[in-house]
Design an enzyme around this catalytic site. Structure first.
Site, PDB file in Angstrom:
ATOM      1  N   GLY A  12       0.850  -1.189   0.000  1.00 27.63           N
ATOM      2  CA  GLY A  12       0.000   0.000   0.000  1.00 27.63           C
ATOM      3  C   GLY A  12       0.885   1.238   0.000  1.00 27.63           C
ATOM      4  O   GLY A  12       2.019   1.200  -0.478  1.00 27.63           O
ATOM      5  N   PHE A  13       0.375   2.327   0.582  1.00 25.26           N
ATOM      6  CA  PHE A  13       1.132   3.584   0.530  1.00 25.26           C
ATOM      7  C   PHE A  13       2.492   3.463   1.207  1.00 25.26           C
ATOM      8  O   PHE A  13       3.501   3.927   0.685  1.00 25.26           O
ATOM      9  CB  PHE A  13       0.315   4.706   1.182  1.00 25.26           C
ATOM     10  CG  PHE A  13      -0.759   5.216   0.288  1.00 25.26           C
ATOM     11  CD1 PHE A  13      -0.466   6.141  -0.700  1.00 25.26           C
ATOM     12  CD2 PHE A  13      -2.057   4.764   0.402  1.00 25.26           C
ATOM     13  CE1 PHE A  13      -1.452   6.616  -1.544  1.00 25.26           C
ATOM     14  CE2 PHE A  13      -3.054   5.224  -0.437  1.00 25.26           C
ATOM     15  CZ  PHE A  13      -2.751   6.147  -1.409  1.00 25.26           C
ATOM     16  N   GLY A  14       2.542   2.821   2.391  1.00 24.60           N
ATOM     17  CA  GLY A  14       3.796   2.726   3.130  1.00 24.60           C
ATOM     18  C   GLY A  14       4.763   1.744   2.493  1.00 24.60           C
ATOM     19  O   GLY A  14       5.927   2.072   2.229  1.00 24.60           O
ATOM     20  N   GLU A 169     -17.568  12.146   1.191  1.00 20.88           N
ATOM     21  CA  GLU A 169     -17.316  12.075  -0.253  1.00 20.88           C
ATOM     22  C   GLU A 169     -18.285  11.115  -0.933  1.00 20.88           C
ATOM     23  O   GLU A 169     -18.799  11.391  -2.021  1.00 20.88           O
ATOM     24  CB  GLU A 169     -15.856  11.665  -0.508  1.00 20.88           C
ATOM     25  CG  GLU A 169     -14.899  12.751  -0.028  1.00 20.88           C
ATOM     26  CD  GLU A 169     -13.428  12.504  -0.336  1.00 20.88           C
ATOM     27  OE1 GLU A 169     -12.652  13.457  -0.227  1.00 20.88           O
ATOM     28  OE2 GLU A 169     -13.056  11.374  -0.680  1.00 20.88           O
ATOM     29  N   ALA A 314      -2.689   8.410   4.359  1.00 19.03           N
ATOM     30  CA  ALA A 314      -1.596   8.085   3.449  1.00 19.03           C
ATOM     31  C   ALA A 314      -0.304   8.869   3.737  1.00 19.03           C
ATOM     32  O   ALA A 314       0.785   8.274   3.724  1.00 19.03           O
ATOM     33  CB  ALA A 314      -2.062   8.299   2.012  1.00 19.03           C
TER      34      ALA A 314
HETATM   35  C1  LIG Z   1     -12.118   4.517   1.046  1.00 17.33           C
HETATM   36  C2  LIG Z   1     -10.877   5.129   1.645  1.00 17.33           C
HETATM   37  C3  LIG Z   1     -10.586   6.446   1.391  1.00 17.33           C
HETATM   38  C4  LIG Z   1      -9.428   7.031   1.928  1.00 17.33           C
HETATM   39  N1  LIG Z   1      -9.159   8.343   1.644  1.00 17.33           N
HETATM   40  C5  LIG Z   1      -8.020   8.877   2.108  1.00 17.33           C
HETATM   41  C6  LIG Z   1      -7.666  10.220   1.757  1.00 17.33           C
HETATM   42  O1  LIG Z   1      -8.422  10.907   1.055  1.00 17.33           O
HETATM   43  N2  LIG Z   1      -6.489  10.729   2.220  1.00 17.33           N
HETATM   44  C7  LIG Z   1      -5.642   9.968   3.004  1.00 17.33           C
HETATM   45  O2  LIG Z   1      -4.564  10.456   3.373  1.00 17.33           O
HETATM   46  N3  LIG Z   1      -5.961   8.714   3.364  1.00 17.33           N
HETATM   47  C8  LIG Z   1      -7.106   8.145   2.928  1.00 17.33           C
HETATM   48  N4  LIG Z   1      -7.423   6.873   3.283  1.00 17.33           N
HETATM   49  C9  LIG Z   1      -6.546   6.158   4.222  1.00 17.33           C
HETATM   50  C10 LIG Z   1      -5.311   5.643   3.494  1.00 17.33           C
HETATM   51  O3  LIG Z   1      -5.703   4.882   2.376  1.00 17.33           O
HETATM   52  C11 LIG Z   1      -4.499   4.800   4.460  1.00 17.33           C
HETATM   53  O4  LIG Z   1      -4.147   5.594   5.574  1.00 17.33           O
HETATM   54  C12 LIG Z   1      -3.241   4.286   3.795  1.00 17.33           C
HETATM   55  O5  LIG Z   1      -3.590   3.419   2.737  1.00 17.33           O
HETATM   56  C13 LIG Z   1      -2.362   3.556   4.813  1.00 17.33           C
HETATM   57  O6  LIG Z   1      -1.241   3.039   4.153  1.00 17.33           O
HETATM   58  P1  LIG Z   1      -0.614   1.662   4.634  1.00 17.33           P
HETATM   59  O7  LIG Z   1       0.607   1.448   3.800  1.00 17.33           O
HETATM   60  O8  LIG Z   1      -0.476   1.647   6.110  1.00 17.33           O
HETATM   61  O9  LIG Z   1      -1.715   0.547   4.279  1.00 17.33           O
HETATM   62  P2  LIG Z   1      -2.453   0.239   2.911  1.00 17.33           P
HETATM   63  O10 LIG Z   1      -2.248   1.279   1.907  1.00 17.33           O
HETATM   64  O11 LIG Z   1      -3.850  -0.112   3.266  1.00 17.33           O
HETATM   65  O12 LIG Z   1      -1.715  -1.089   2.398  1.00 17.33           O
HETATM   66  C14 LIG Z   1      -1.759  -2.294   3.099  1.00 17.33           C
HETATM   67  C15 LIG Z   1      -1.379  -3.423   2.137  1.00 17.33           C
HETATM   68  O13 LIG Z   1      -1.111  -4.596   2.898  1.00 17.33           O
HETATM   69  C16 LIG Z   1      -1.673  -5.710   2.240  1.00 17.33           C
HETATM   70  N5  LIG Z   1      -1.909  -6.733   3.260  1.00 17.33           N
HETATM   71  C17 LIG Z   1      -2.576  -6.582   4.421  1.00 17.33           C
HETATM   72  N6  LIG Z   1      -2.558  -7.730   5.112  1.00 17.33           N
HETATM   73  C18 LIG Z   1      -1.859  -8.623   4.369  1.00 17.33           C
HETATM   74  C19 LIG Z   1      -1.503  -9.982   4.557  1.00 17.33           C
HETATM   75  N7  LIG Z   1      -1.838 -10.658   5.664  1.00 17.33           N
HETATM   76  N8  LIG Z   1      -0.810 -10.613   3.580  1.00 17.33           N
HETATM   77  C20 LIG Z   1      -0.459  -9.945   2.459  1.00 17.33           C
HETATM   78  N9  LIG Z   1      -0.758  -8.644   2.233  1.00 17.33           N
HETATM   79  C21 LIG Z   1      -1.441  -7.995   3.185  1.00 17.33           C
HETATM   80  C22 LIG Z   1      -2.938  -5.164   1.590  1.00 17.33           C
HETATM   81  O14 LIG Z   1      -3.330  -5.968   0.498  1.00 17.33           O
HETATM   82  C23 LIG Z   1      -2.485  -3.770   1.165  1.00 17.33           C
HETATM   83  O15 LIG Z   1      -1.996  -3.757  -0.155  1.00 17.33           O
HETATM   84  C24 LIG Z   1      -8.569   6.262   2.745  1.00 17.33           C
HETATM   85  C25 LIG Z   1      -8.870   4.922   3.007  1.00 17.33           C
HETATM   86  C26 LIG Z   1     -10.011   4.356   2.464  1.00 17.33           C
HETATM   87  C27 LIG Z   1     -10.320   2.902   2.729  1.00 17.33           C
END
Ligand SMILES: Cc1cc2nc3c(=O)[nH]c(=O)nc-3n(C[C@H](O)[C@H](O)[C@H](O)COP(=O)(O)OP(=O)(O)OC[C@H]3O[C@@H](n4cnc5c(N)ncnc54)[C@H](O)[C@@H]3O)c2cc1C
Length: 412
Positions: A12-14, A169, A314
């Site tokens: 994901g983003f991180g 939204e 994000a």
């Molecule tokens: C509908 C929606 C709208 C949003 N709008 C905004 C916005 O406008 N602005 C903003 O800043 N933030 C927004 N967010 C929040 C933002 O998307 C998250 O804060 C961000 O994605 C967090 O990044 P991350 O890397 O922690 O996790 P994520 O981006 O969620 O990535 C996690 C990844 O881990 C993978 N994963 C998880 N568990 C497993 C496993 N057991 N095995 C293999 N893979 C796994 C998933 O498939 C995913 O690809 C929104 C979220 C949603 C759901």
């Protein structure tokens, strides 16, 4: 052969940012995700409301990393981590690591409410968004030939729960899909039967935004005929009736639950110290006190700034990825690690055509200016020139012709 192996869970983003930051460094990177694409979650609601198609907001990971050396992608579900043996257990076998970055993100949180978990619609993945789009369009098809007034009204009542950015939204986009597009497709339907209701348990929308912007968002939604109800807590939903804590109820065949998230399931099974919403406590350097070679970032990590947890957004995940990578490289060289300091870039939420609210530093905007800022920020955030171009073309078309291109029911 002697390169250190950095394993990243989640693209994901991180996770994506961390893997990209490690390009050209003297390490071997393995990125693991259950999906083979990176998803731009902030635009999921536009897929759900027929504005964009899924491939415009998702990008294949192998294409992103095509040119990166010492990089491997593993499409697998991560089930467990043995921190002592430094191994990740996946559906495709074990993966050893020298350093690990966990960026598994979040999942929908129903706060233990079984009726909601069973019957509510959600918006967390491409599958959810397409399912929601199919469902909304199917409700209109059914209502077009429904003779019973009460059932027709339930089919045409769309309840969104949660007044955060996703709920606001989505409610705004539902209202526009209905008033600008579907009214032309279904000339026989009485638009008075159509209702979009936004329920928020607190006394204001958009928690965390300045009060002026919260009020503006509520006013704009009301002007778009969204029925905004504050202090409205949902108790149960059986697929037909939304029951509220004050004893009232709403007949509706659609309830979109956007009122909460908690960490992804994996985080609950790792035996780590968890804080609010299951987020794992990390040191200010973003690693685990007990396992310094393990970093947790993004939605999965719990860290406070001025006494409040960092938001699940994000920019937090992206900024933490940069610091985690720096610290892993510093650790390998025996150098001092950096403390993570979050730089808040501001908050944005759009409410539809020409309408958004924006807080950037000490500036606050509403209306057209904020909407333009929202458009630009989201276009830049998308991965790939093709996706940016396609989204821009779609947005321009929809803006000029009051259209939504993807009005397809793609499943029985
Ligand atoms: C509908 C929606 C709208 C949003 N709008 C905004 C916005 O406008 N602005 C903003 O800043 N933030 C927004 N967010 C929040 C933002 O998307 C998250 O804060 C961000 O994605 C967090 O990044 P991350 O890397 O922690 O996790 P994520 O981006 O969620 O990535 C996690 C990844 O881990 C993978 N994963 C998880 N568990 C497993 C496993 N057991 N095995 C293999 N893979 C796994 C998933 O498939 C995913 O690809 C929104 C979220 C949603 C759901």
């Amino acid at each position: 052969m002697d390169k250190k192996r950095i394993v990243i869970i989640g693209a994901g983003f991180g996770g994506l940012r961390a893997a990209q930051k490690l390009a050209g460094k003297p390490v071997q990177v393995t990125l693991i995700d259950r999906r083979n694409y990176h998803l731009f979650q902030p635009l999921l609601y536009q897929v759900a409301t027929a504005g964009l198609s899924p491939d415009e907001i998702a990008y294949p990971l192998r294409a992103i990393f095509r040119k990166q050396k010492d990089f491997d992608f593993l499409l697998a579900e991560v089930n467990a981590v043995d921190f002592a043996a430094q191994k990740v257990f996946t559906s495709r076998g074990e993966v050893p690591y020298d350093a690990l970055i966990i960026a598994a993100g979040a999942a929908v949180n129903f706060f233990g409410n079984a009726s909601l978990a069973e019957n509510a619609l959600t918006l967390k993945d491409v599958g959810d968004a397409v399912h929601l789009r199919n469902h909304i369009l199917r409700m209109f098809e059914q209502a077009a030939h429904e003779n019973q007034q009460e059932e027709r009204r339930a089919q045409l009542t769309f309840v969104v729960v949660g007044g955060g950015p996703t709920g606001v939204e989505s409610a705004g986009a539902f209202a526009e899909l209905i008033s600008l597009v579907l009214r032309r497709d279904y000339p026989g339907l009485n638009l008075d039967d159509v209702r979009v209701i936004l329920l928020e348990a607190a006394d204001a929308l958009l928690a965390g935004f300045p009060p002026k912007l919260q009020k503006n968002a509520a006013q704009v939604l009301k002007a778009k005929h969204v029925d905004v109800r504050l202090l409205a807590k949902v108790e149960a939903y059986d697929g037909r009736l939304v029951e509220l804590a004050d004893g009232s109820s709403i007949s509706s065949r659609t309830l979109l639950w956007s009122a909460g998230v908690r960490v992804a399931g994996l985080m609950d099974s790792l035996g780590l110290e968890q804080a609010r919403l299951g987020r794992v406590r990390v040191t200010p350097q973003l690693n685990l006190a007990q396992h310094p070679q393990v970093y947790v970032i993004g939605d999965a990590a719990y860290l406070e700034k001025a006494g409040s947890p960092l938001p699940m957004m994000a920019p937090v995940a992206v900024q933490q990825a940069d610091v985690a990578v720096e610290n892993i490289l510093a650790q390998a060289k025996g150098q001092k690690q950096r403390v993570f300091e979050y730089r808040d870039p501001g908050s944005l939420a759009t409410i539809g055509r020409n309408a958004a609210v924006a807080r950037l530093g000490k500036w606050q905007f509403t209306g057209f200016m904020a909407w333009v800022v929202w458009l630009v920020v989201h276009l830049i955030g998308l991965i790939g020139f093709r996706n940016r171009l396609m989204v821009l073309i779609n947005w321009t078309w929809d803006y000029l012709f009051y259209d939504r291109a993807v009005r397809l029911i793609t499943r029985e």
